[in-house]
Scaffold this motif. Structure first.
Motif, mmCIF file in Angstrom:
data_model
loop_
_atom_site.group_PDB
_atom_site.id
_atom_site.type_symbol
_atom_site.label_atom_id
_atom_site.label_comp_id
_atom_site.label_asym_id
_atom_site.label_seq_id
_atom_site.Cartn_x
_atom_site.Cartn_y
_atom_site.Cartn_z
ATOM 1 N N ILE B 222 43.263 40.065 39.460
ATOM 2 C CA ILE B 222 42.824 40.869 38.438
ATOM 3 C C ILE B 222 41.236 41.113 38.491
ATOM 4 O O ILE B 222 40.964 42.555 38.585
ATOM 5 C CB ILE B 222 43.340 40.677 36.989
ATOM 6 C CG1 ILE B 222 44.702 40.601 36.710
ATOM 7 C CG2 ILE B 222 42.639 41.429 35.922
ATOM 8 C CD1 ILE B 222 45.125 39.892 35.343
ATOM 9 N N LYS B 223 40.640 40.112 38.564
ATOM 10 C CA LYS B 223 39.036 40.310 38.633
ATOM 11 C C LYS B 223 38.699 40.948 39.924
ATOM 12 O O LYS B 223 37.940 41.791 39.726
ATOM 13 C CB LYS B 223 38.381 38.812 38.685
ATOM 14 C CG LYS B 223 36.844 39.247 38.307
ATOM 15 C CD LYS B 223 36.156 37.681 38.347
ATOM 16 C CE LYS B 223 34.980 37.808 38.384
ATOM 17 N NZ LYS B 223 34.281 38.734 37.447
ATOM 18 N N VAL B 224 39.005 40.457 40.975
ATOM 19 C CA VAL B 224 39.038 41.161 42.563
ATOM 20 C C VAL B 224 39.218 42.837 42.192
ATOM 21 O O VAL B 224 38.276 43.557 42.651
ATOM 22 C CB VAL B 224 39.709 40.579 43.424
ATOM 23 C CG1 VAL B 224 39.756 41.369 44.860
ATOM 24 C CG2 VAL B 224 39.488 38.976 43.899
ATOM 25 N N LYS B 225 40.341 43.043 41.774
ATOM 26 C CA LYS B 225 40.786 44.449 41.379
ATOM 27 C C LYS B 225 39.836 45.209 40.722
ATOM 28 O O LYS B 225 39.402 46.216 41.041
ATOM 29 C CB LYS B 225 42.222 44.363 40.971
ATOM 30 C CG LYS B 225 42.677 45.850 40.743
ATOM 31 C CD LYS B 225 44.022 45.953 41.227
ATOM 32 C CE LYS B 225 44.238 45.579 42.828
ATOM 33 N NZ LYS B 225 45.690 45.605 43.395
ATOM 34 N N LYS B 226 39.254 44.753 39.716
ATOM 35 C CA LYS B 226 38.334 45.093 38.464
ATOM 36 C C LYS B 226 36.935 45.371 39.268
ATOM 37 O O LYS B 226 36.354 46.495 39.180
ATOM 38 C CB LYS B 226 38.266 44.440 37.202
ATOM 39 C CG LYS B 226 39.351 44.533 36.523
ATOM 40 C CD LYS B 226 39.044 43.830 34.973
ATOM 41 C CE LYS B 226 40.069 44.417 33.961
ATOM 42 N NZ LYS B 226 39.711 44.005 32.606
ATOM 43 N N ASP B 227 36.821 44.287 39.898
ATOM 44 C CA ASP B 227 35.268 44.323 40.751
ATOM 45 C C ASP B 227 35.261 45.479 41.727
ATOM 46 O O ASP B 227 34.408 46.205 41.780
ATOM 47 C CB ASP B 227 35.186 43.042 41.382
ATOM 48 C CG ASP B 227 34.448 42.072 40.316
ATOM 49 O OD1 ASP B 227 34.333 42.519 39.150
ATOM 50 O OD2 ASP B 227 34.435 40.744 40.766
ATOM 51 N N LYS B 228 36.443 45.698 42.416
ATOM 52 C CA LYS B 228 36.745 46.629 43.571
ATOM 53 C C LYS B 228 36.414 48.018 42.861
ATOM 54 O O LYS B 228 35.832 49.021 43.754
ATOM 55 C CB LYS B 228 38.048 46.378 44.275
ATOM 56 C CG LYS B 228 37.928 46.968 45.948
ATOM 57 C CD LYS B 228 39.112 46.840 46.245
ATOM 58 C CE LYS B 228 39.607 45.447 46.566
ATOM 59 N NZ LYS B 228 41.305 45.615 46.875
#
Lengths: 240, 240
Positions: B222-228
């Motif tokens: 989820i974090k990776v997605k949000k950061d992206k």
DNA sequence: TAGATTGTTAATCGATTAACAATC
DNA sequence: TAGATTGTTAATCGATTAACAATC
């Protein structure tokens, strides 16, 4: 000039755009590193080398260094890793510091158990609410978490900006409930229903839990062991 | 004569002494095959090719054939796999047909949930009893399974020939409880305590469940997605 | 500075995929 | 027999381990 660009390019590729190129094998080990480092932190230990950590965790020192270097140079030559710093960095990577918001759908035995553990808060995840259809639980609180009717699920998720939906509903309802959440902007589904959710929206991440598969893996190993013992017995009586 | 010995040797190496040489990657996929084949069986389908199954499960046909061939030639050229036969064979491999005996230690929320599911009986595992220390549950039945005091655990396991001990006790008690079971002949521990059991007896198999690790893996994604998404936004406003 | 230990490249190992001969 | 599909070997790919130069 060329060298600056080169360095900057390398930096951005490795640290700014982190994520896509890290293999799932590494990602799956991160929570375990986090766990061990948290333990060491609580013990008051300050620093650790990859060699020492490798012995503790049953990995190779090489793998630990390789793993951590996917995300950045967290250590220091000649010194090792500062436990507090490394633990903090991994916490960041895992989103522990982001305070993700979760709801639990299904207030049965498993939903109840998940409402009661400290598993979520220990990992920085807030549980805002439980949802169910049964009128006798709706309106109550379980472990101080309010229980609402499932008809309110979509609105609630939208209003509160829920990140994670925990699915503990029966298999048949899983698809419908997850659709409601996804439409309300939930980006992660933690699925305990005994089926693999197929969600076509690529923005949504699904983590399926299959406890039954784990039980069967254990059974397989037990069976292999029993078969081997049996084979050894009959082998001994036959051949000697 | 030489050829007969050779064939026999190959046969024994591959099928009689099966187990030790099968990689854990393959073993971990077996329960999933079992699940899908069970589903197909219930749908009344009779046969399936590796190509069709691969599409269904999101694997390559090659991998399916390779996996199944670790255990024997379960298919037939030009036809594919007989679903009932293959499901039965995998059931055997996994010990579903062996009727392993289990006890659940810890009658808290999780123990309660595990007593209530049909997960065990569906996989041929019998739950004989629950154990706890709390006097108010000892003597009762949960989902028709009797609850005994933990002081009786060792004797019970020895007397009944218990194969599997399910650990849902607090972390601090896990080591002690598992020792009692191991000494009473239990060969498999399904460990839900949030720690890795280290058992030196090589005859005992431990399957650790770390729900928290799974939650963190989800958080990471989820974090990776949000950061992206964030990076894309700022990138757009900056560069265009 | 010398010693220690990382970060990183190269070598190895294992698992997945491709290809095709065997065979139903 | 012809067509289909497995079982199995060979090729590829990726992940782990080893080695060592960089550097604290």
């Amino acid at each position: 000039m060329e060298s600056i660009d080169k360095v900057k390019g390398t930096f951005e590729k490795r640290f700014a755009m982190k994520g896509p190129q890290v293999s799932t094998a590494v990602i799956k080990r991160l929570p375990r590193y986090h766990r061990y480092l948290g333990e060491l932190l609580r013990e008051g230990k300050l620093r650790i080398s990859s060699a020492e950590l490798s012995e503790l965790m049953g990995l190779t020192a090489s793998q630990i260094r390789q793993d951590l270097n996917c995300f950045g140079g967290f250590g220091q030559q000649g010194y090792g890793y500062n436990i507090k710093y490394l633990h903090g960095k991994i916490s960041e990577l895992l989103g522990v510091t982001d305070g993700f918001k979760a709801v639990i759908v299904g207030a049965g035995n498993l939903g109840h158990a998940l409402a009661t553990t400290h598993m979520f808060e220990r990992r920085g995840v807030q549980r805002l609410a439980l949802f169910d259809v049964k009128e006798d639980v709706v309106g109550t609180r379980i472990a101080d978490i309010p229980v609402y009717h499932i008809s309110e699920l979509g609105d609630f998720c939208r209003r509160e900006g829920v990140d994670i939906g925990v699915l503990t509903v029966p298999k048949e309802a899983a698809e419908e409930v997850s659709d409601i959440m996804v439409n309300a902007g939930v980006t992660g589904i933690w699925n305990f229903a005994n089926m693999e959710l197929k969600i076509d929206d690529p923005r949504v991440i699904v983590e399926n839990i299959h406890l039954g598969d784990s039980l069967l893996t254990l059974c397989y190993e037990i069976k292999v062991k029993k078969d081997k013992e049996k084979a050894e017995e009959s082998g001994e009586s036959k051949n000697e």
